[in-house]
Write an enzyme that holds these catalytic residues in place. Structure first.
Site, PDB file in Angstrom:
ATOM      1  CE  LYS A 138       3.495   7.803   1.398  1.00 20.59           C
ATOM      2  NZ  LYS A 138       3.929   7.149   0.136  1.00 20.59           N
ATOM      3  NE  ARG A 150      -2.662   4.905   0.509  1.00 19.83           N
ATOM      4  CZ  ARG A 150      -1.510   4.803   1.141  1.00 19.83           C
ATOM      5  NH1 ARG A 150      -1.294   5.436   2.249  1.00 19.83           N
ATOM      6  NH2 ARG A 150      -0.565   4.065   0.622  1.00 19.83           N
ATOM      7  NE  ARG A 172       9.277  -0.532   1.009  1.00 23.75           N
ATOM      8  CZ  ARG A 172       8.208   0.273   0.961  1.00 23.75           C
ATOM      9  NH1 ARG A 172       8.262   1.449   1.536  1.00 23.75           N
ATOM     10  NH2 ARG A 172       7.132  -0.102   0.334  1.00 23.75           N
ATOM     11  NE  ARG A 198       5.263  -2.195   2.608  1.00 22.50           N
ATOM     12  CZ  ARG A 198       4.914  -0.909   2.534  1.00 22.50           C
ATOM     13  NH1 ARG A 198       5.609  -0.010   3.207  1.00 22.50           N
ATOM     14  NH2 ARG A 198       3.896  -0.517   1.810  1.00 22.50           N
ATOM     15  NE  ARG A 217       2.157  -0.354  -2.469  1.00 22.90           N
ATOM     16  CZ  ARG A 217       3.425  -0.451  -2.081  1.00 22.90           C
ATOM     17  NH1 ARG A 217       4.181  -1.449  -2.498  1.00 22.90           N
ATOM     18  NH2 ARG A 217       3.934   0.449  -1.264  1.00 22.90           N
TER      19      ARG A 217
HETATM   20  P1  AP5 Z   1       9.922   4.665   1.742  1.00 25.33           P
HETATM   21  O1  AP5 Z   1      10.396   5.830   2.572  1.00 25.33           O
HETATM   22  O2  AP5 Z   1       9.704   3.379   2.431  1.00 25.33           O
HETATM   23  O3  AP5 Z   1       8.663   5.113   0.836  1.00 25.33           O
HETATM   24  P2  AP5 Z   1       7.166   5.447   1.238  1.00 25.33           P
HETATM   25  O4  AP5 Z   1       6.811   6.727   0.541  1.00 25.33           O
HETATM   26  O5  AP5 Z   1       6.995   5.398   2.719  1.00 25.33           O
HETATM   27  O6  AP5 Z   1       6.445   4.262   0.477  1.00 25.33           O
HETATM   28  P3  AP5 Z   1       5.376   3.196   0.980  1.00 25.33           P
HETATM   29  O7  AP5 Z   1       5.497   2.017   0.073  1.00 25.33           O
HETATM   30  O8  AP5 Z   1       5.482   2.955   2.441  1.00 25.33           O
HETATM   31  O9  AP5 Z   1       4.061   3.982   0.642  1.00 25.33           O
HETATM   32  P4  AP5 Z   1       2.670   3.408   0.451  1.00 25.33           P
HETATM   33  O10 AP5 Z   1       1.887   4.667   0.469  1.00 25.33           O
HETATM   34  O11 AP5 Z   1       2.499   2.546  -0.726  1.00 25.33           O
HETATM   35  O12 AP5 Z   1       2.491   2.379   1.655  1.00 25.33           O
HETATM   36  P5  AP5 Z   1       1.773   2.452   3.063  1.00 25.33           P
HETATM   37  O13 AP5 Z   1       2.564   1.641   3.999  1.00 25.33           O
HETATM   38  O14 AP5 Z   1       1.437   3.850   3.413  1.00 25.33           O
HETATM   39  O15 AP5 Z   1      11.003   4.469   0.569  1.00 25.33           O
HETATM   40  C1  AP5 Z   1      10.887   3.401  -0.345  1.00 25.33           C
HETATM   41  C2  AP5 Z   1      12.277   2.834  -0.668  1.00 25.33           C
HETATM   42  O16 AP5 Z   1      13.044   3.820  -1.353  1.00 25.33           O
HETATM   43  C3  AP5 Z   1      13.092   2.433   0.559  1.00 25.33           C
HETATM   44  O17 AP5 Z   1      13.799   1.258   0.274  1.00 25.33           O
HETATM   45  C4  AP5 Z   1      14.054   3.614   0.767  1.00 25.33           C
HETATM   46  O18 AP5 Z   1      15.279   3.199   1.338  1.00 25.33           O
HETATM   47  C5  AP5 Z   1      14.240   4.149  -0.636  1.00 25.33           C
HETATM   48  N1  AP5 Z   1      14.348   5.609  -0.700  1.00 25.33           N
HETATM   49  C6  AP5 Z   1      13.592   6.525  -0.037  1.00 25.33           C
HETATM   50  N2  AP5 Z   1      13.964   7.783  -0.350  1.00 25.33           N
HETATM   51  C7  AP5 Z   1      14.986   7.654  -1.248  1.00 25.33           C
HETATM   52  C8  AP5 Z   1      15.799   8.599  -1.963  1.00 25.33           C
HETATM   53  N3  AP5 Z   1      15.632   9.936  -1.819  1.00 25.33           N
HETATM   54  N4  AP5 Z   1      16.731   8.112  -2.823  1.00 25.33           N
HETATM   55  C9  AP5 Z   1      16.917   6.769  -2.969  1.00 25.33           C
HETATM   56  N5  AP5 Z   1      16.194   5.823  -2.330  1.00 25.33           N
HETATM   57  C10 AP5 Z   1      15.228   6.267  -1.472  1.00 25.33           C
HETATM   58  O19 AP5 Z   1       0.383   1.701   2.717  1.00 25.33           O
HETATM   59  C11 AP5 Z   1       0.349   0.309   2.435  1.00 25.33           C
HETATM   60  C12 AP5 Z   1      -1.073  -0.138   2.140  1.00 25.33           C
HETATM   61  O20 AP5 Z   1      -1.924   0.135   3.287  1.00 25.33           O
HETATM   62  C13 AP5 Z   1      -1.785   0.582   0.983  1.00 25.33           C
HETATM   63  O21 AP5 Z   1      -1.493  -0.008  -0.271  1.00 25.33           O
HETATM   64  C14 AP5 Z   1      -3.261   0.405   1.381  1.00 25.33           C
HETATM   65  O22 AP5 Z   1      -3.719  -0.899   1.086  1.00 25.33           O
HETATM   66  C15 AP5 Z   1      -3.228   0.534   2.883  1.00 25.33           C
HETATM   67  N6  AP5 Z   1      -3.445   1.932   3.356  1.00 25.33           N
HETATM   68  C16 AP5 Z   1      -2.569   2.700   4.043  1.00 25.33           C
HETATM   69  N7  AP5 Z   1      -3.081   3.910   4.321  1.00 25.33           N
HETATM   70  C17 AP5 Z   1      -4.340   3.895   3.789  1.00 25.33           C
HETATM   71  C18 AP5 Z   1      -5.379   4.850   3.737  1.00 25.33           C
HETATM   72  N8  AP5 Z   1      -5.235   6.079   4.285  1.00 25.33           N
HETATM   73  N9  AP5 Z   1      -6.546   4.510   3.099  1.00 25.33           N
HETATM   74  C19 AP5 Z   1      -6.713   3.283   2.560  1.00 25.33           C
HETATM   75  N10 AP5 Z   1      -5.757   2.329   2.574  1.00 25.33           N
HETATM   76  C20 AP5 Z   1      -4.586   2.627   3.177  1.00 25.33           C
HETATM   77 MG    MG Z   2       5.897   4.123   4.045  1.00 25.79          MG
END
Ligand code: AP5
Ligand code: MG
Length: 214
Positions: free
Chosen positions: A13, A88, A127, A160, A171
């Protein structure tokens, strides 16, 4: 473009958001990034959110639904935005729907990234994120030119806290239980568009652009 980026942790994402922001000239609003910034700055929200994000649990809705709404009212969101990691839960989606209705707006699309769990664990545990500019890379799939150093700004790369194997697995379980039901929710509204995110990031981006036009 007013869109939601939906998909499990590690689906790409954030990776696609960076490209989409540039192409469609709308801001990325990542609730995860908002929490991490607040944790770093030691704000009240950060203190409360820390224990949830570090263990991979969802932060309780009441802590930030209003915060997201306020963000969406800001000037830079008037022509659209990319919501990354929000909503979410079904509750959050309903809150967003109410907000949009009150504004006389609707979502153009919910971009759903599809990838299997094995690949996700490898992406998350490999990552690395820049301490200075926040850019992310991957030790195997997009390695930095110099180990431990950000290609973009020369800053130090770190892992992270929630990217350990154990927390990543947690997660994914939280995603299945609380967030995956949104796929059904948005397919009923007709906004859902599925994309194969288990392929080169350039191909994922090209497929999204082909769907939404120049
Ligand atoms: P990346 O693009 O970083 O993936 P992402 O989908 O953004 O994954 P996140 O870990 O950021 O998602 P998340 O939903 O767990 O975390 P968030 O920060 O939102 O890609 C990942 C890796 O893969 C990278 O190294 C990249 O280089 C590689 N990659 C990407 N695409 C690729 C491809 N096509 N091929 C190969 N490699 C690739 O949330 C964190 C925490 O915040 C949650 O756990 C929760 O506690 C809290 N939180 C956030 N939002 C909410 C909400 N709305 N409600 C409640 N709690 C929330
Ligand atoms: Mg992200």
């Amino acid at each position: 473009m007013r869109a939601v980026l939906l998909g499990p942790p590690g689906a790409g994402k954030g990776t696609q958001a960076v490209r989409l922001v540039e192409k469609y000239n709308v801001p990325q609003i990542s609730t995860g990034d908002i929490f991490r910034a607040n944790i770093k700055e030691g704000t009240e929200l950060g203190k409360k959110a820390q224990e949830y994000t570090n263990s991979g649990q969802l932060v309780p809705d009441e802590l930030f639904v209003d915060l997201v709404k306020d963000r969406l009212m800001q000037e830079d969101c008037k022509d659209g935005y990319l919501l990354d990691g929000f909503p979410r839960t079904i509750f959050q989606a309903e809150q967003l729907d109410k907000f949009l209705e009150a504004q006389g707006q609707k979502l153009d699309a919910v971009i759903n990234f599809e990838v299997g769990n094995e690949v996700l664990i490898e992406r998350l545990t490999g990552r690395r994120v820049c301490k200075s500019c926040g850019a992310s890379c991957h030790v195997k799939f997009s390695p930095p030119k110099v180990e431990g150093v950000c290609d973009r700004c020369g800053g130090e790369l770190e892992q992270r806290k929630d990217d350990s194997r154990e927390t990543a697995e947690n997660r994914l379980a939280v995603y299945e239980e609380s967030t995956a039901p949104l796929i059904g929710y948005y397919s009923e509204t007709g906004a859902l568009k599925n994309f194969n995110a288990d392929q080169d990031p350039n191909l994922v981006f090209a497929e999204i652009c082909a769907e939404f036009g120049a």
